[in-house]
Design a protein around this motif. Structure first.
Motif, PDB file in Angstrom:
ATOM      1  N   LEU A   1       0.819  -1.209   0.000  1.00 44.89           N
ATOM      2  CA  LEU A   1       0.000   0.000   0.000  1.00 44.89           C
ATOM      3  C   LEU A   1       0.853   1.260   0.000  1.00 44.89           C
ATOM      4  CD1 LEU A   1      -3.000  -0.975   2.302  1.00 44.89           C
ATOM      5  CD2 LEU A   1      -2.811  -1.067  -0.199  1.00 44.89           C
ATOM      6  N   GLU A   2       2.046   1.197   0.559  1.00 41.93           N
ATOM      7  CA  GLU A   2       2.957   2.346   0.475  1.00 41.93           C
ATOM      8  C   GLU A   2       3.343   2.611  -0.978  1.00 41.93           C
ATOM      9  OE1 GLU A   2       6.112   1.274   3.169  1.00 41.93           O
ATOM     10  OE2 GLU A   2       5.002   1.987   4.918  1.00 41.93           O
ATOM     11  N   ILE A   3       3.526   1.555  -1.759  1.00 41.81           N
ATOM     12  CA  ILE A   3       3.825   1.710  -3.194  1.00 41.81           C
ATOM     13  C   ILE A   3       2.628   2.319  -3.914  1.00 41.81           C
ATOM     14  CG2 ILE A   3       4.253   0.442  -5.347  1.00 41.81           C
ATOM     15  CD1 ILE A   3       5.969  -1.505  -3.605  1.00 41.81           C
ATOM     16  N   VAL A   4       1.429   1.822  -3.618  1.00 45.98           N
ATOM     17  CA  VAL A   4       0.216   2.383  -4.222  1.00 45.98           C
ATOM     18  C   VAL A   4       0.110   3.862  -3.868  1.00 45.98           C
ATOM     19  CG1 VAL A   4      -2.318   2.279  -4.224  1.00 45.98           C
ATOM     20  CG2 VAL A   4      -0.991   0.156  -4.263  1.00 45.98           C
ATOM     21  N   ALA A   5       0.378   4.200  -2.617  1.00 50.10           N
ATOM     22  CA  ALA A   5       0.268   5.585  -2.155  1.00 50.10           C
ATOM     23  C   ALA A   5       1.304   6.499  -2.795  1.00 50.10           C
ATOM     24  CB  ALA A   5       0.406   5.634  -0.636  1.00 50.10           C
ATOM     25  N   SER A   6       2.359   5.937  -3.326  1.00 50.19           N
ATOM     26  CA  SER A   6       3.402   6.772  -3.936  1.00 50.19           C
ATOM     27  C   SER A   6       3.022   7.260  -5.339  1.00 50.19           C
ATOM     28  CB  SER A   6       4.726   6.006  -3.983  1.00 50.19           C
ATOM     29  OG  SER A   6       4.669   4.971  -4.944  1.00 50.19           O
ATOM     30  N   ARG A   7       1.864   6.837  -5.831  1.00 46.12           N
ATOM     31  CA  ARG A   7       1.375   7.268  -7.155  1.00 46.12           C
ATOM     32  C   ARG A   7       0.045   7.996  -6.966  1.00 46.12           C
ATOM     33  NH1 ARG A   7       3.197   1.866  -8.145  1.00 46.12           N
ATOM     34  NH2 ARG A   7       1.036   1.169  -7.956  1.00 46.12           N
ATOM     35  N   TYR A   8       0.053   9.289  -7.180  1.00 49.55           N
ATOM     36  CA  TYR A   8      -1.129  10.126  -6.964  1.00 49.55           C
ATOM     37  C   TYR A   8      -2.329   9.585  -7.746  1.00 49.55           C
ATOM     38  CZ  TYR A   8      -4.249  14.137  -6.999  1.00 49.55           C
ATOM     39  OH  TYR A   8      -5.340  14.949  -6.877  1.00 49.55           O
ATOM     40  N   GLY A   9      -3.449   9.427  -7.034  1.00 46.01           N
ATOM     41  CA  GLY A   9      -4.692   8.973  -7.656  1.00 46.01           C
ATOM     42  C   GLY A   9      -4.817   7.471  -7.763  1.00 46.01           C
ATOM     43  N   ASP A  10      -3.807   6.731  -7.338  1.00 48.54           N
ATOM     44  CA  ASP A  10      -3.833   5.277  -7.451  1.00 48.54           C
ATOM     45  C   ASP A  10      -4.550   4.656  -6.263  1.00 48.54           C
ATOM     46  OD1 ASP A  10      -3.342   2.858  -8.681  1.00 48.54           O
ATOM     47  OD2 ASP A  10      -1.211   2.793  -8.166  1.00 48.54           O
ATOM     48  N   TYR A  11      -5.125   3.504  -6.485  1.00 46.05           N
ATOM     49  CA  TYR A  11      -5.720   2.670  -5.445  1.00 46.05           C
ATOM     50  C   TYR A  11      -5.758   1.255  -5.985  1.00 46.05           C
ATOM     51  CZ  TYR A  11      -9.744   4.276  -8.236  1.00 46.05           C
ATOM     52  OH  TYR A  11     -10.576   4.635  -9.259  1.00 46.05           O
ATOM     53  N   ILE A  12      -6.145   0.300  -5.147  1.00 43.01           N
ATOM     54  CA  ILE A  12      -6.099  -1.111  -5.504  1.00 43.01           C
ATOM     55  C   ILE A  12      -7.395  -1.768  -5.058  1.00 43.01           C
ATOM     56  CG2 ILE A  12      -4.918  -1.717  -3.348  1.00 43.01           C
ATOM     57  CD1 ILE A  12      -3.306  -3.810  -4.894  1.00 43.01           C
ATOM     58  N   SER A  13      -7.848  -2.761  -5.795  1.00 42.84           N
ATOM     59  CA  SER A  13      -9.074  -3.456  -5.399  1.00 42.84           C
ATOM     60  C   SER A  13      -8.755  -4.534  -4.366  1.00 42.84           C
ATOM     61  CB  SER A  13      -9.756  -4.096  -6.615  1.00 42.84           C
ATOM     62  OG  SER A  13      -9.054  -5.250  -7.026  1.00 42.84           O
ATOM     63  N   TYR A  14      -9.766  -4.938  -3.641  1.00 42.12           N
ATOM     64  CA  TYR A  14      -9.597  -6.005  -2.656  1.00 42.12           C
ATOM     65  C   TYR A  14      -9.059  -7.262  -3.319  1.00 42.12           C
ATOM     66  CZ  TYR A  14     -12.141  -3.346   0.877  1.00 42.12           C
ATOM     67  OH  TYR A  14     -12.511  -2.391   1.794  1.00 42.12           O
ATOM     68  N   GLY A  15      -9.604  -7.613  -4.473  1.00 40.90           N
ATOM     69  CA  GLY A  15      -9.160  -8.813  -5.181  1.00 40.90           C
ATOM     70  C   GLY A  15      -7.712  -8.728  -5.626  1.00 40.90           C
ATOM     71  N   GLU A  16      -7.305  -7.566  -6.138  1.00 42.08           N
ATOM     72  CA  GLU A  16      -5.913  -7.387  -6.549  1.00 42.08           C
ATOM     73  C   GLU A  16      -4.973  -7.504  -5.358  1.00 42.08           C
ATOM     74  OE1 GLU A  16      -6.443  -4.275 -10.285  1.00 42.08           O
ATOM     75  OE2 GLU A  16      -6.533  -3.517  -8.223  1.00 42.08           O
ATOM     76  N   LEU A  17      -5.374  -6.928  -4.224  1.00 40.74           N
ATOM     77  CA  LEU A  17      -4.550  -7.035  -3.028  1.00 40.74           C
ATOM     78  C   LEU A  17      -4.445  -8.484  -2.576  1.00 40.74           C
ATOM     79  CD1 LEU A  17      -2.871  -5.806  -0.758  1.00 40.74           C
ATOM     80  CD2 LEU A  17      -5.018  -5.409   0.492  1.00 40.74           C
ATOM     81  N   ALA A  18      -5.546  -9.207  -2.593  1.00 40.70           N
ATOM     82  CA  ALA A  18      -5.529 -10.613  -2.176  1.00 40.70           C
ATOM     83  C   ALA A  18      -4.582 -11.431  -3.056  1.00 40.70           C
ATOM     84  CB  ALA A  18      -6.934 -11.201  -2.222  1.00 40.70           C
ATOM     85  N   GLU A  19      -4.672 -11.251  -4.360  1.00 39.60           N
ATOM     86  CA  GLU A  19      -3.780 -11.991  -5.269  1.00 39.60           C
ATOM     87  C   GLU A  19      -2.321 -11.645  -4.994  1.00 39.60           C
ATOM     88  OE1 GLU A  19      -4.214 -14.563  -7.364  1.00 39.60           O
ATOM     89  OE2 GLU A  19      -6.207 -14.538  -6.454  1.00 39.60           O
ATOM     90  N   TYR A  20      -2.051 -10.371  -4.770  1.00 41.69           N
ATOM     91  CA  TYR A  20      -0.691  -9.962  -4.437  1.00 41.69           C
ATOM     92  C   TYR A  20      -0.218 -10.663  -3.163  1.00 41.69           C
ATOM     93  CZ  TYR A  20       3.133  -7.252  -2.536  1.00 41.69           C
ATOM     94  OH  TYR A  20       4.337  -6.904  -1.983  1.00 41.69           O
TER      95      TYR A  20
END
Length: 191
Positions: free
Chosen positions: A32-51
């Motif tokens: 999530l720190e990587i996601v937060a480093s890109r303005y406007g980015d977010y991740i879905s629950y499913g994408e996080l689970a797969e990761y």
């Protein structure tokens, strides 16, 4: 393949389930720190689970909504302890772009009453996402304001358009008594 105990070492006093949750929570923070480093980015629950499954090599066949809320709850606790913005605000439902109901656990941590009201949760989540982008080094425009996700904004716009259509259509009234006609078009009072 050996027994589970030879592959995984469970910390003393922890159940395998607690161990999985902790393992996933530990892997969630840097993602999530990587996601937060890109303005406007977010991740879905499913994408996080797969990761998490790929990153930790720890999987489950339980439904996503059963376990992910516990993982993100642990991350919320971590964020509060470390005085960080709420990283789980970056995790949203794929279709709606909304945070899950577990995000309400963040509200008391910032002095607000816990609620399940979507409008409140989404407003707080938008504020926290902006704080995350700023804290984790995203290239945030100086005029940036908290904003809904693209999916949630589309839902709001669709709801607004359909509400304006409903309110802009005149209601049919009975010419005799001037009451609003039911869907049948027949006046119940004058018939």
């Amino acid at each position: 393949m050996g027994s589970t105990s030879s592959v995984y070492r469970f910390p003393r006093g922890h159940t395998p389930h607690q161990w999985k949750l902790g393992t996933w929570a530990d892997a969630t923070v840097p993602r999530l720190e990587i996601v937060a480093s890109r303005y406007g980015d977010y991740i879905s629950y499913g994408e996080l689970a797969e990761y998490l499954f790929e990153r930790t090599n720890v999987r489950t066949d339980q439904r996503l909504d059963y376990w992910i809320r516990h993982v993100l709850g642990m991350v919320l606790d971590y964020c509060a302890t470390m005085d960080l913005p709420a990283l789980p605000a970056l995790v949203v439902q794929k279709k709606t772009g909304m945070v899950g109901p577990g995000f309400s656990a963040w509200l008391p941590k910032i002095g607000l009453p816990a609620t399940q009201e979507p409008e409140v949760l989404e407003w707080v989540a938008a504020q926290e996402r902006l704080k995350c982008y700023r804290h984790f080094g995203a290239d945030v425009p100086p005029e940036a304001r908290p904003a809904a996700t693209r999916e949630y904004a589309a839902l709001l716009n669709r709801d607004e358009r359909s509400a304006s259509r409903r309110t802009s259509m005149p209601e049919a009234t009975c010419p005799g008594c001037r009451t609003v006609l039911p869907m049948s078009g027949q006046c119940d009072t004058c018939s």
